[in-house]
Scaffold this motif. Sequence first.
Motif, PDB file in Angstrom:
ATOM      1  N   PHE A   1      23.377  83.468  -9.154  1.00  0.00           N
ATOM      2  CA  PHE A   1      22.116  82.828  -8.782  1.00  0.00           C
ATOM      3  C   PHE A   1      22.245  81.352  -8.396  1.00  0.00           C
ATOM      4  N   THR A   2      23.329  80.710  -8.776  1.00  0.00           N
ATOM      5  CA  THR A   2      23.431  79.279  -8.463  1.00  0.00           C
ATOM      6  C   THR A   2      24.525  78.949  -7.448  1.00  0.00           C
ATOM      7  N   ILE A   3      25.405  79.887  -7.167  1.00  0.00           N
ATOM      8  CA  ILE A   3      26.459  79.646  -6.176  1.00  0.00           C
ATOM      9  C   ILE A   3      26.450  80.698  -5.078  1.00  0.00           C
ATOM     10  N   LEU A   4      26.634  81.961  -5.457  1.00  0.00           N
ATOM     11  CA  LEU A   4      26.796  83.025  -4.469  1.00  0.00           C
ATOM     12  C   LEU A   4      25.563  83.186  -3.580  1.00  0.00           C
ATOM     13  N   LEU A   5      24.404  83.414  -4.192  1.00  0.00           N
ATOM     14  CA  LEU A   5      23.191  83.647  -3.403  1.00  0.00           C
ATOM     15  C   LEU A   5      22.772  82.433  -2.566  1.00  0.00           C
ATOM     16  N   PRO A   6      22.681  81.226  -3.146  1.00  0.00           N
ATOM     17  CA  PRO A   6      22.285  80.077  -2.313  1.00  0.00           C
ATOM     18  C   PRO A   6      23.244  79.819  -1.156  1.00  0.00           C
TER      19      PRO A   6
ATOM     20  N   TYR B   1      17.623  78.925  -8.459  1.00  0.00           N
ATOM     21  CA  TYR B   1      17.798  78.318  -9.779  1.00  0.00           C
ATOM     22  C   TYR B   1      16.649  78.711 -10.710  1.00  0.00           C
ATOM     23  N   PHE B   2      15.430  78.675 -10.178  1.00  0.00           N
ATOM     24  CA  PHE B   2      14.272  79.023 -10.997  1.00  0.00           C
ATOM     25  C   PHE B   2      14.337  80.489 -11.423  1.00  0.00           C
TER      26      PHE B   2
ATOM     27  N   LEU C   1      15.154  84.505 -15.774  1.00  0.00           N
ATOM     28  CA  LEU C   1      15.886  85.636 -16.346  1.00  0.00           C
ATOM     29  C   LEU C   1      16.491  85.269 -17.698  1.00  0.00           C
ATOM     30  N   MET C   2      17.006  84.055 -17.802  1.00  0.00           N
ATOM     31  CA  MET C   2      17.581  83.625 -19.082  1.00  0.00           C
ATOM     32  C   MET C   2      16.516  83.464 -20.152  1.00  0.00           C
ATOM     33  N   GLU C   3      15.339  83.039 -19.752  1.00  0.00           N
ATOM     34  CA  GLU C   3      14.247  82.935 -20.721  1.00  0.00           C
ATOM     35  C   GLU C   3      13.835  84.321 -21.200  1.00  0.00           C
ATOM     36  N   VAL C   4      13.794  85.283 -20.293  1.00  0.00           N
ATOM     37  CA  VAL C   4      13.468  86.657 -20.666  1.00  0.00           C
ATOM     38  C   VAL C   4      14.527  87.229 -21.616  1.00  0.00           C
ATOM     39  N   LEU C   5      15.790  86.875 -21.371  1.00  0.00           N
ATOM     40  CA  LEU C   5      16.893  87.374 -22.193  1.00  0.00           C
ATOM     41  C   LEU C   5      17.097  86.550 -23.470  1.00  0.00           C
ATOM     42  N   HIS C   6      16.222  85.555 -23.699  1.00  0.00           N
ATOM     43  CA  HIS C   6      16.255  84.718 -24.907  1.00  0.00           C
ATOM     44  C   HIS C   6      17.585  83.958 -25.060  1.00  0.00           C
ATOM     45  N   VAL C   7      18.073  83.436 -23.945  1.00  0.00           N
ATOM     46  CA  VAL C   7      19.246  82.555 -24.001  1.00  0.00           C
ATOM     47  C   VAL C   7      18.814  81.258 -24.680  1.00  0.00           C
ATOM     48  N   PRO C   8      19.645  80.686 -25.577  1.00  0.00           N
ATOM     49  CA  PRO C   8      19.266  79.454 -26.281  1.00  0.00           C
ATOM     50  C   PRO C   8      18.775  78.361 -25.338  1.00  0.00           C
ATOM     51  N   HIS C   9      17.779  77.616 -25.802  1.00  0.00           N
ATOM     52  CA  HIS C   9      17.119  76.643 -24.942  1.00  0.00           C
ATOM     53  C   HIS C   9      18.056  75.548 -24.450  1.00  0.00           C
ATOM     54  N   PHE C  10      18.937  75.058 -25.332  1.00  0.00           N
ATOM     55  CA  PHE C  10      19.793  73.955 -24.897  1.00  0.00           C
ATOM     56  C   PHE C  10      20.782  74.403 -23.817  1.00  0.00           C
TER      57      PHE C  10
ATOM     58  N   LEU D   1      20.353  74.459 -16.621  1.00  0.00           N
ATOM     59  CA  LEU D   1      19.661  74.896 -15.402  1.00  0.00           C
ATOM     60  C   LEU D   1      18.479  73.984 -15.089  1.00  0.00           C
ATOM     61  N   ILE D   2      17.808  73.521 -16.141  1.00  0.00           N
ATOM     62  CA  ILE D   2      16.703  72.579 -15.922  1.00  0.00           C
ATOM     63  C   ILE D   2      17.230  71.308 -15.256  1.00  0.00           C
ATOM     64  N   ALA D   3      18.388  70.823 -15.732  1.00  0.00           N
ATOM     65  CA  ALA D   3      18.990  69.621 -15.150  1.00  0.00           C
ATOM     66  C   ALA D   3      19.344  69.854 -13.683  1.00  0.00           C
ATOM     67  N   ALA D   4      19.980  71.000 -13.390  1.00  0.00           N
ATOM     68  CA  ALA D   4      20.353  71.308 -12.007  1.00  0.00           C
ATOM     69  C   ALA D   4      19.117  71.467 -11.124  1.00  0.00           C
ATOM     70  N   LEU D   5      18.088  72.108 -11.668  1.00  0.00           N
ATOM     71  CA  LEU D   5      16.843  72.289 -10.918  1.00  0.00           C
ATOM     72  C   LEU D   5      16.161  70.946 -10.673  1.00  0.00           C
ATOM     73  N   PHE D   6      16.170  70.098 -11.681  1.00  0.00           N
ATOM     74  CA  PHE D   6      15.593  68.763 -11.576  1.00  0.00           C
ATOM     75  C   PHE D   6      16.310  67.955 -10.485  1.00  0.00           C
ATOM     76  N   ILE D   7      17.646  68.058 -10.437  1.00  0.00           N
ATOM     77  CA  ILE D   7      18.426  67.350  -9.422  1.00  0.00           C
ATOM     78  C   ILE D   7      18.092  67.848  -8.020  1.00  0.00           C
TER      79      ILE D   7
END
Length: 227
Positions: free
Chosen positions: A76-81, A116-117, A122-131, A136-142
């Motif tokens: 989602f952050t390299i291949l698709l974009p 990125y979003f 998907l990570m939020e749905v899969l309950h990946v730890p917030h930190f 991804l938030i940092a990369a999205l913010f950039i």
Amino acid sequence: MTLTKYNLPAITAAFRRNDTMRMREKEIIFVAKILSTIFTPFYLPIVGFMGILIFSYLNLLSWSYKLSLILMVYIFTILLPTAMIRLYRNYHGWTLIEFGNKERRMIPYVISIICYFTCYYLMEVLHVPHFMRSILIAALFIQIACAMVNLYVKISTHTAAIGGVAGALVAFSTIFSFNPVWWLCIVIILAGMVGTSRMILRQHSLHQVVLGFLLGVACSLTSVLVF
């Protein structure tokens, strides 16, 4: 002036020097293209995830879980974009310089922000730890910040990405209490190499490269520590 046996060797030597200079110039441009390709603006999330999964207590997680996270981030952050941006540019038949037009260069930002979003959701749905999601938030913010700034002035997203690595490194050193000096030295050296390659390829000027790096540092440091 006619050629004689006295000035012919000097002329031959001058031609050889010119050929050597052209060969060196081609080699420098080739290396610059390799650096720009390797350090694509999209590598920040996967570098962050790999760093956390290897150098923190998360290395105790199963390999299958870690590989699935890395694979998701890569898709989602390299291949698709990268694939979608390249297809879009090839469809219109634009060169890299033509694609750098003020209006046209917004398309890569829109594509990457959507990808990125989607990964973050998907990570939020899969309950990946917030930190971990904060990377991804940092990369999205950039990406969003670069898109906004590029409406007014062109900056380097390549150096913004590596600036994001530097900012995230400082932020996570605060969270996990480790000394980031040596890692920062490596990142700064790489930032110099990437920035130089972008200037050699005539994609950016010095102030665009520096501005991109500083923007990446500020966005990444703020987003990881605050969000």
